[in-house]
Design an enzyme around this catalytic site. Structure first.
Site, mmCIF file in Angstrom:
data_model
loop_
_atom_site.group_PDB
_atom_site.id
_atom_site.type_symbol
_atom_site.label_atom_id
_atom_site.label_comp_id
_atom_site.label_asym_id
_atom_site.label_seq_id
_atom_site.Cartn_x
_atom_site.Cartn_y
_atom_site.Cartn_z
ATOM 1 N N HIS A 189 -5.640 3.660 -1.617
ATOM 2 C CA HIS A 189 -6.990 4.033 -1.179
ATOM 3 C C HIS A 189 -7.243 5.470 -1.635
ATOM 4 O O HIS A 189 -6.586 6.392 -1.168
ATOM 5 C CB HIS A 189 -7.042 3.926 0.354
ATOM 6 C CG HIS A 189 -8.377 4.185 0.959
ATOM 7 N ND1 HIS A 189 -8.618 4.021 2.312
ATOM 8 C CD2 HIS A 189 -9.560 4.590 0.420
ATOM 9 C CE1 HIS A 189 -9.876 4.305 2.563
ATOM 10 N NE2 HIS A 189 -10.472 4.671 1.447
ATOM 11 N N HIS A 197 -3.996 -4.773 7.742
ATOM 12 C CA HIS A 197 -4.121 -3.570 8.567
ATOM 13 C C HIS A 197 -3.238 -3.643 9.803
ATOM 14 O O HIS A 197 -3.371 -4.541 10.609
ATOM 15 C CB HIS A 197 -5.565 -3.268 9.000
ATOM 16 C CG HIS A 197 -5.760 -1.793 9.184
ATOM 17 N ND1 HIS A 197 -5.358 -1.122 10.304
ATOM 18 C CD2 HIS A 197 -6.264 -0.863 8.348
ATOM 19 C CE1 HIS A 197 -5.627 0.168 10.160
ATOM 20 N NE2 HIS A 197 -6.175 0.354 8.977
ATOM 21 N N THR A 241 -8.464 3.443 8.278
ATOM 22 C CA THR A 241 -9.725 2.688 8.218
ATOM 23 C C THR A 241 -9.890 1.910 9.519
ATOM 24 O O THR A 241 -9.243 0.881 9.716
ATOM 25 C CB THR A 241 -9.703 1.726 7.009
ATOM 26 O OG1 THR A 241 -9.244 2.460 5.870
ATOM 27 C CG2 THR A 241 -11.082 1.178 6.727
ATOM 28 N N ARG A 252 -6.905 12.770 0.892
ATOM 29 C CA ARG A 252 -5.836 13.191 1.809
ATOM 30 C C ARG A 252 -4.475 12.616 1.423
ATOM 31 O O ARG A 252 -3.452 13.147 1.816
ATOM 32 C CB ARG A 252 -6.176 12.819 3.245
ATOM 33 C CG ARG A 252 -6.126 11.356 3.532
ATOM 34 C CD ARG A 252 -6.373 11.061 4.990
ATOM 35 N NE ARG A 252 -7.728 11.370 5.396
ATOM 36 C CZ ARG A 252 -8.314 10.797 6.461
ATOM 37 N NH1 ARG A 252 -7.649 9.950 7.209
ATOM 38 N NH2 ARG A 252 -9.549 11.109 6.777
ATOM 39 N N GLU A 293 -11.307 -9.385 2.780
ATOM 40 C CA GLU A 293 -10.056 -9.079 3.478
ATOM 41 C C GLU A 293 -10.425 -8.890 4.942
ATOM 42 O O GLU A 293 -11.222 -8.000 5.274
ATOM 43 C CB GLU A 293 -9.404 -7.804 2.918
ATOM 44 C CG GLU A 293 -8.100 -7.484 3.645
ATOM 45 C CD GLU A 293 -7.360 -6.276 3.066
ATOM 46 O OE1 GLU A 293 -7.478 -6.021 1.840
ATOM 47 O OE2 GLU A 293 -6.678 -5.591 3.857
ATOM 48 N N HIS A 353 1.021 6.091 1.976
ATOM 49 C CA HIS A 353 1.797 6.983 2.837
ATOM 50 C C HIS A 353 2.990 7.618 2.136
ATOM 51 O O HIS A 353 3.605 8.535 2.675
ATOM 52 C CB HIS A 353 2.153 6.285 4.141
ATOM 53 C CG HIS A 353 0.894 6.026 4.925
ATOM 54 N ND1 HIS A 353 0.074 7.054 5.347
ATOM 55 C CD2 HIS A 353 0.262 4.881 5.250
ATOM 56 C CE1 HIS A 353 -0.995 6.545 5.939
ATOM 57 N NE2 HIS A 353 -0.914 5.227 5.891
ATOM 58 N N ARG A 382 -9.346 8.237 -1.076
ATOM 59 C CA ARG A 382 -10.347 8.638 -0.067
ATOM 60 C C ARG A 382 -11.176 9.794 -0.580
ATOM 61 O O ARG A 382 -10.724 10.575 -1.427
ATOM 62 C CB ARG A 382 -9.652 9.022 1.241
ATOM 63 C CG ARG A 382 -8.963 7.851 1.920
ATOM 64 C CD ARG A 382 -8.409 8.254 3.271
ATOM 65 N NE ARG A 382 -9.453 8.352 4.265
ATOM 66 C CZ ARG A 382 -9.675 7.442 5.218
ATOM 67 N NH1 ARG A 382 -8.925 6.373 5.321
ATOM 68 N NH2 ARG A 382 -10.649 7.621 6.073
ATOM 69 N N GLU A 426 -8.662 0.527 -3.234
ATOM 70 C CA GLU A 426 -9.525 0.560 -2.049
ATOM 71 C C GLU A 426 -10.422 1.786 -2.131
ATOM 72 O O GLU A 426 -9.937 2.896 -2.398
ATOM 73 C CB GLU A 426 -8.692 0.658 -0.773
ATOM 74 C CG GLU A 426 -7.813 -0.539 -0.516
ATOM 75 C CD GLU A 426 -6.980 -0.383 0.743
ATOM 76 O OE1 GLU A 426 -6.316 -1.357 1.112
ATOM 77 O OE2 GLU A 426 -6.971 0.717 1.347
ATOM 78 N N ASN A 472 0.850 -1.191 0.000
ATOM 79 C CA ASN A 472 0.000 0.000 0.000
ATOM 80 C C ASN A 472 0.891 1.247 0.000
ATOM 81 O O ASN A 472 1.709 1.422 0.912
ATOM 82 C CB ASN A 472 -0.897 -0.051 1.247
ATOM 83 C CG ASN A 472 -1.843 1.130 1.315
ATOM 84 O OD1 ASN A 472 -1.438 2.258 1.113
ATOM 85 N ND2 ASN A 472 -3.100 0.868 1.612
HETATM 86 N N1 PXP Z 1 -6.137 -3.126 4.007
HETATM 87 C C1 PXP Z 1 -7.069 -2.162 3.956
HETATM 88 C C2 PXP Z 1 -8.414 -2.511 3.428
HETATM 89 C C3 PXP Z 1 -6.774 -0.846 4.364
HETATM 90 O O1 PXP Z 1 -7.728 0.103 4.305
HETATM 91 C C4 PXP Z 1 -5.480 -0.552 4.794
HETATM 92 C C5 PXP Z 1 -5.122 0.859 5.170
HETATM 93 O O2 PXP Z 1 -5.267 1.693 4.097
HETATM 94 C C6 PXP Z 1 -4.542 -1.578 4.804
HETATM 95 C C7 PXP Z 1 -4.898 -2.872 4.431
HETATM 96 C C8 PXP Z 1 -3.117 -1.350 5.205
HETATM 97 O O3 PXP Z 1 -3.056 -0.979 6.547
HETATM 98 P P1 PXP Z 1 -1.678 -0.449 7.115
HETATM 99 O O4 PXP Z 1 -1.369 0.823 6.402
HETATM 100 O O5 PXP Z 1 -1.963 -0.261 8.574
HETATM 101 O O6 PXP Z 1 -0.662 -1.516 6.855
#
Ligand code: PXP
Length: 277
Positions: free
Chosen positions: A55, A206, A113, A61, A163, A22, A57, A82, A19
C-alpha cells in the site's frame, strides 16, 4: 513441521497475497535501508507467496515510491498495488502498471485501513478510476465491507473483483467474542455469495491471523481467523500482512508463509469449519 511452498501450491486453495508494508515500517523506524521490503518480497515469493501486496499511502509512512519501482523491476509474481482513489495514485499506477490494483479508502489519522471504500457515496470517482486502470491493463479490486449496497455499486462501477474487509471478523476473533464472530462470518458469507452472483471475483483480507500458541485459544472458536475465511469456497485470494510479518518475528518469514499457506489449504480442503458451537 516445515512445508515447502511448491508442494502447497499444487492444492486448490485461496491464493496468498503477502503484504510487505510492515517490513517497510520496520525499516523506516531507523530511517535507513534495512530491512528491505523488496528483499522480503523476494523471500516471500521463494517461500510460496502467490502475490505481493503493498500500500503506497499518501503520507508514505511505510512503502515509498522507490520501493514501488524496485518491486516492479524485481518481483516475478503479480503485484497487488493498494492505493487511495486520488489523481496522484492513479498516475503512479498508470506509470507502474502493476498486474492488480486494490482501491482502498485512506484517512491520514488512521493506524491501518479501518473501513471499506464507500463506492456508493463516490460512485462517479470510483467508476472513472476503474475505467482508467482497466485502460492501463490493471485488474481492479475494490476493498469494501460485506455490505450488499456497496457490492452492487462495485459491480456497477465496473470492477471485476472485490476484496471484502475482514477487519470486523478479525476484531471479534481477537476479542474471543464468539457471538460477534458468528455474526460477522454470516455477513461475510452473504457478501461473498452476493458478489459471486453478480459475477465478481471475490477476495478477502485484513487482520487475519493464526493460532500460534502465543494467544489463548478461545473456547467457542478454537480455529484461526485465517482458517475461518479460507474455508469459504468463494474466497479466491487472501491478502495478509500484519499478523504474517508478526509471525515471522517468531518463526522466520519462510516458515510464516508456509504456516499461513498450510492453514488456508487445510481449511479449504476440510470445507466448512465446525467452529462455533
Ligand atoms: N487488504 C487490504 C485492502 C489492506 O488495506 C490491508 C492492510 O494494508 C490488508 C488486506 C492486510 O491487512 P493486515 O495487515 O491486517 O493483514
Amino acid at each position: 513441521m516445515t512445508f515447502s511452498g511448491s508442494l502447497l501450491t499444487a492444492i486448490d486453495a485461496p491464493l496468498l497475497g503477502v503484504n510487505i508494508d510492515h517490513v517497510a515500517t520496520l525499516r523506516n523506524a531507523r530511517g535507513g535501508r534495512y530491512p528491505d521490503p523488496v528483499a522480503a518480497a523476494q523471500l516471500a515469493v521463494e517461500a510460496g507467496a502467490d502475490i505481493i501486496t503493498f500500500h503506497l499511502r499518501e503520507d508514505r509512512r511505510h512503502i515509498r515510491d522507490d520501493d514501488v519501482v524496485r518491486l516492479k523491476a524485481e518481483i516475478q509474481v503479480p503485484l497487488n498495488f493498494e492505493a487511495a482513489v486520488t489523481d496522484e495514485m492513479l498516475a503512479i499506477i498508470e506509470r507502474t502498471r502493476p498486474e492488480h490494483v486494490c482501491l482502498v479508502p485512506e484517512r491520514r489519522q488512521e493506524v491501518t485501513t479501518e473501513g471499506g471504500l464507500d463506492v456508493v457515496g463516490q460512485f462517479d470517482r470510483v467508476q472513472n478510476a476503474c475505467a482508467r486502470l482497466a485502460q492501463a491493463g490493471c485488474r481492479v479490486s475494490l476493498f469494501i465491507g460485506a455490505d450488499l449496497a456497496q457490492i452492487d455499486a462495485a459491480a456497477k462501477a465496473g470492477a471485476p473483483c472485490v476484496e471484502l474487509h475482514t477487519g470486523p471478523l478479525s476484531h471479534a476473533w481477537w476479542d474471543n467474542d464468539v457471538t460477534q464472530l458468528q455474526a460477522e462470518l454470516t455477513r461475510l458469507k452473504a457478501g461473498l455469495g452476493h458478489a459471486r452472483g453478480l459475477g465478481l471475483r471475490t477476495h478477502a483480507g485484513h487482520g487475519l491471523a493464526l493460532l500460534d500458541g502465543l494467544r489463548p485459544v478461545p473456547a467457542g472458536a478454537p480455529v484461526s481467523s485465517t482458517a475461518l475465511v479460507a474455508a469459504l469456497p468463494e474466497v479466491a485470494e487472501l491478502h495478509i500482512g500484519h499478523a504474517l510479518i508478526g509471525h515471522s518475528v517468531f518463526v522466520g518469514m519462510r516458515q510464516a508463509i508456509a504456516d499461513f499457506k498450510a492453514e488456508s489449504i487445510t481449511a479449504r480442503r476440510d470445507g466448512t469449519i465446525h467452529v462455533l458451537r
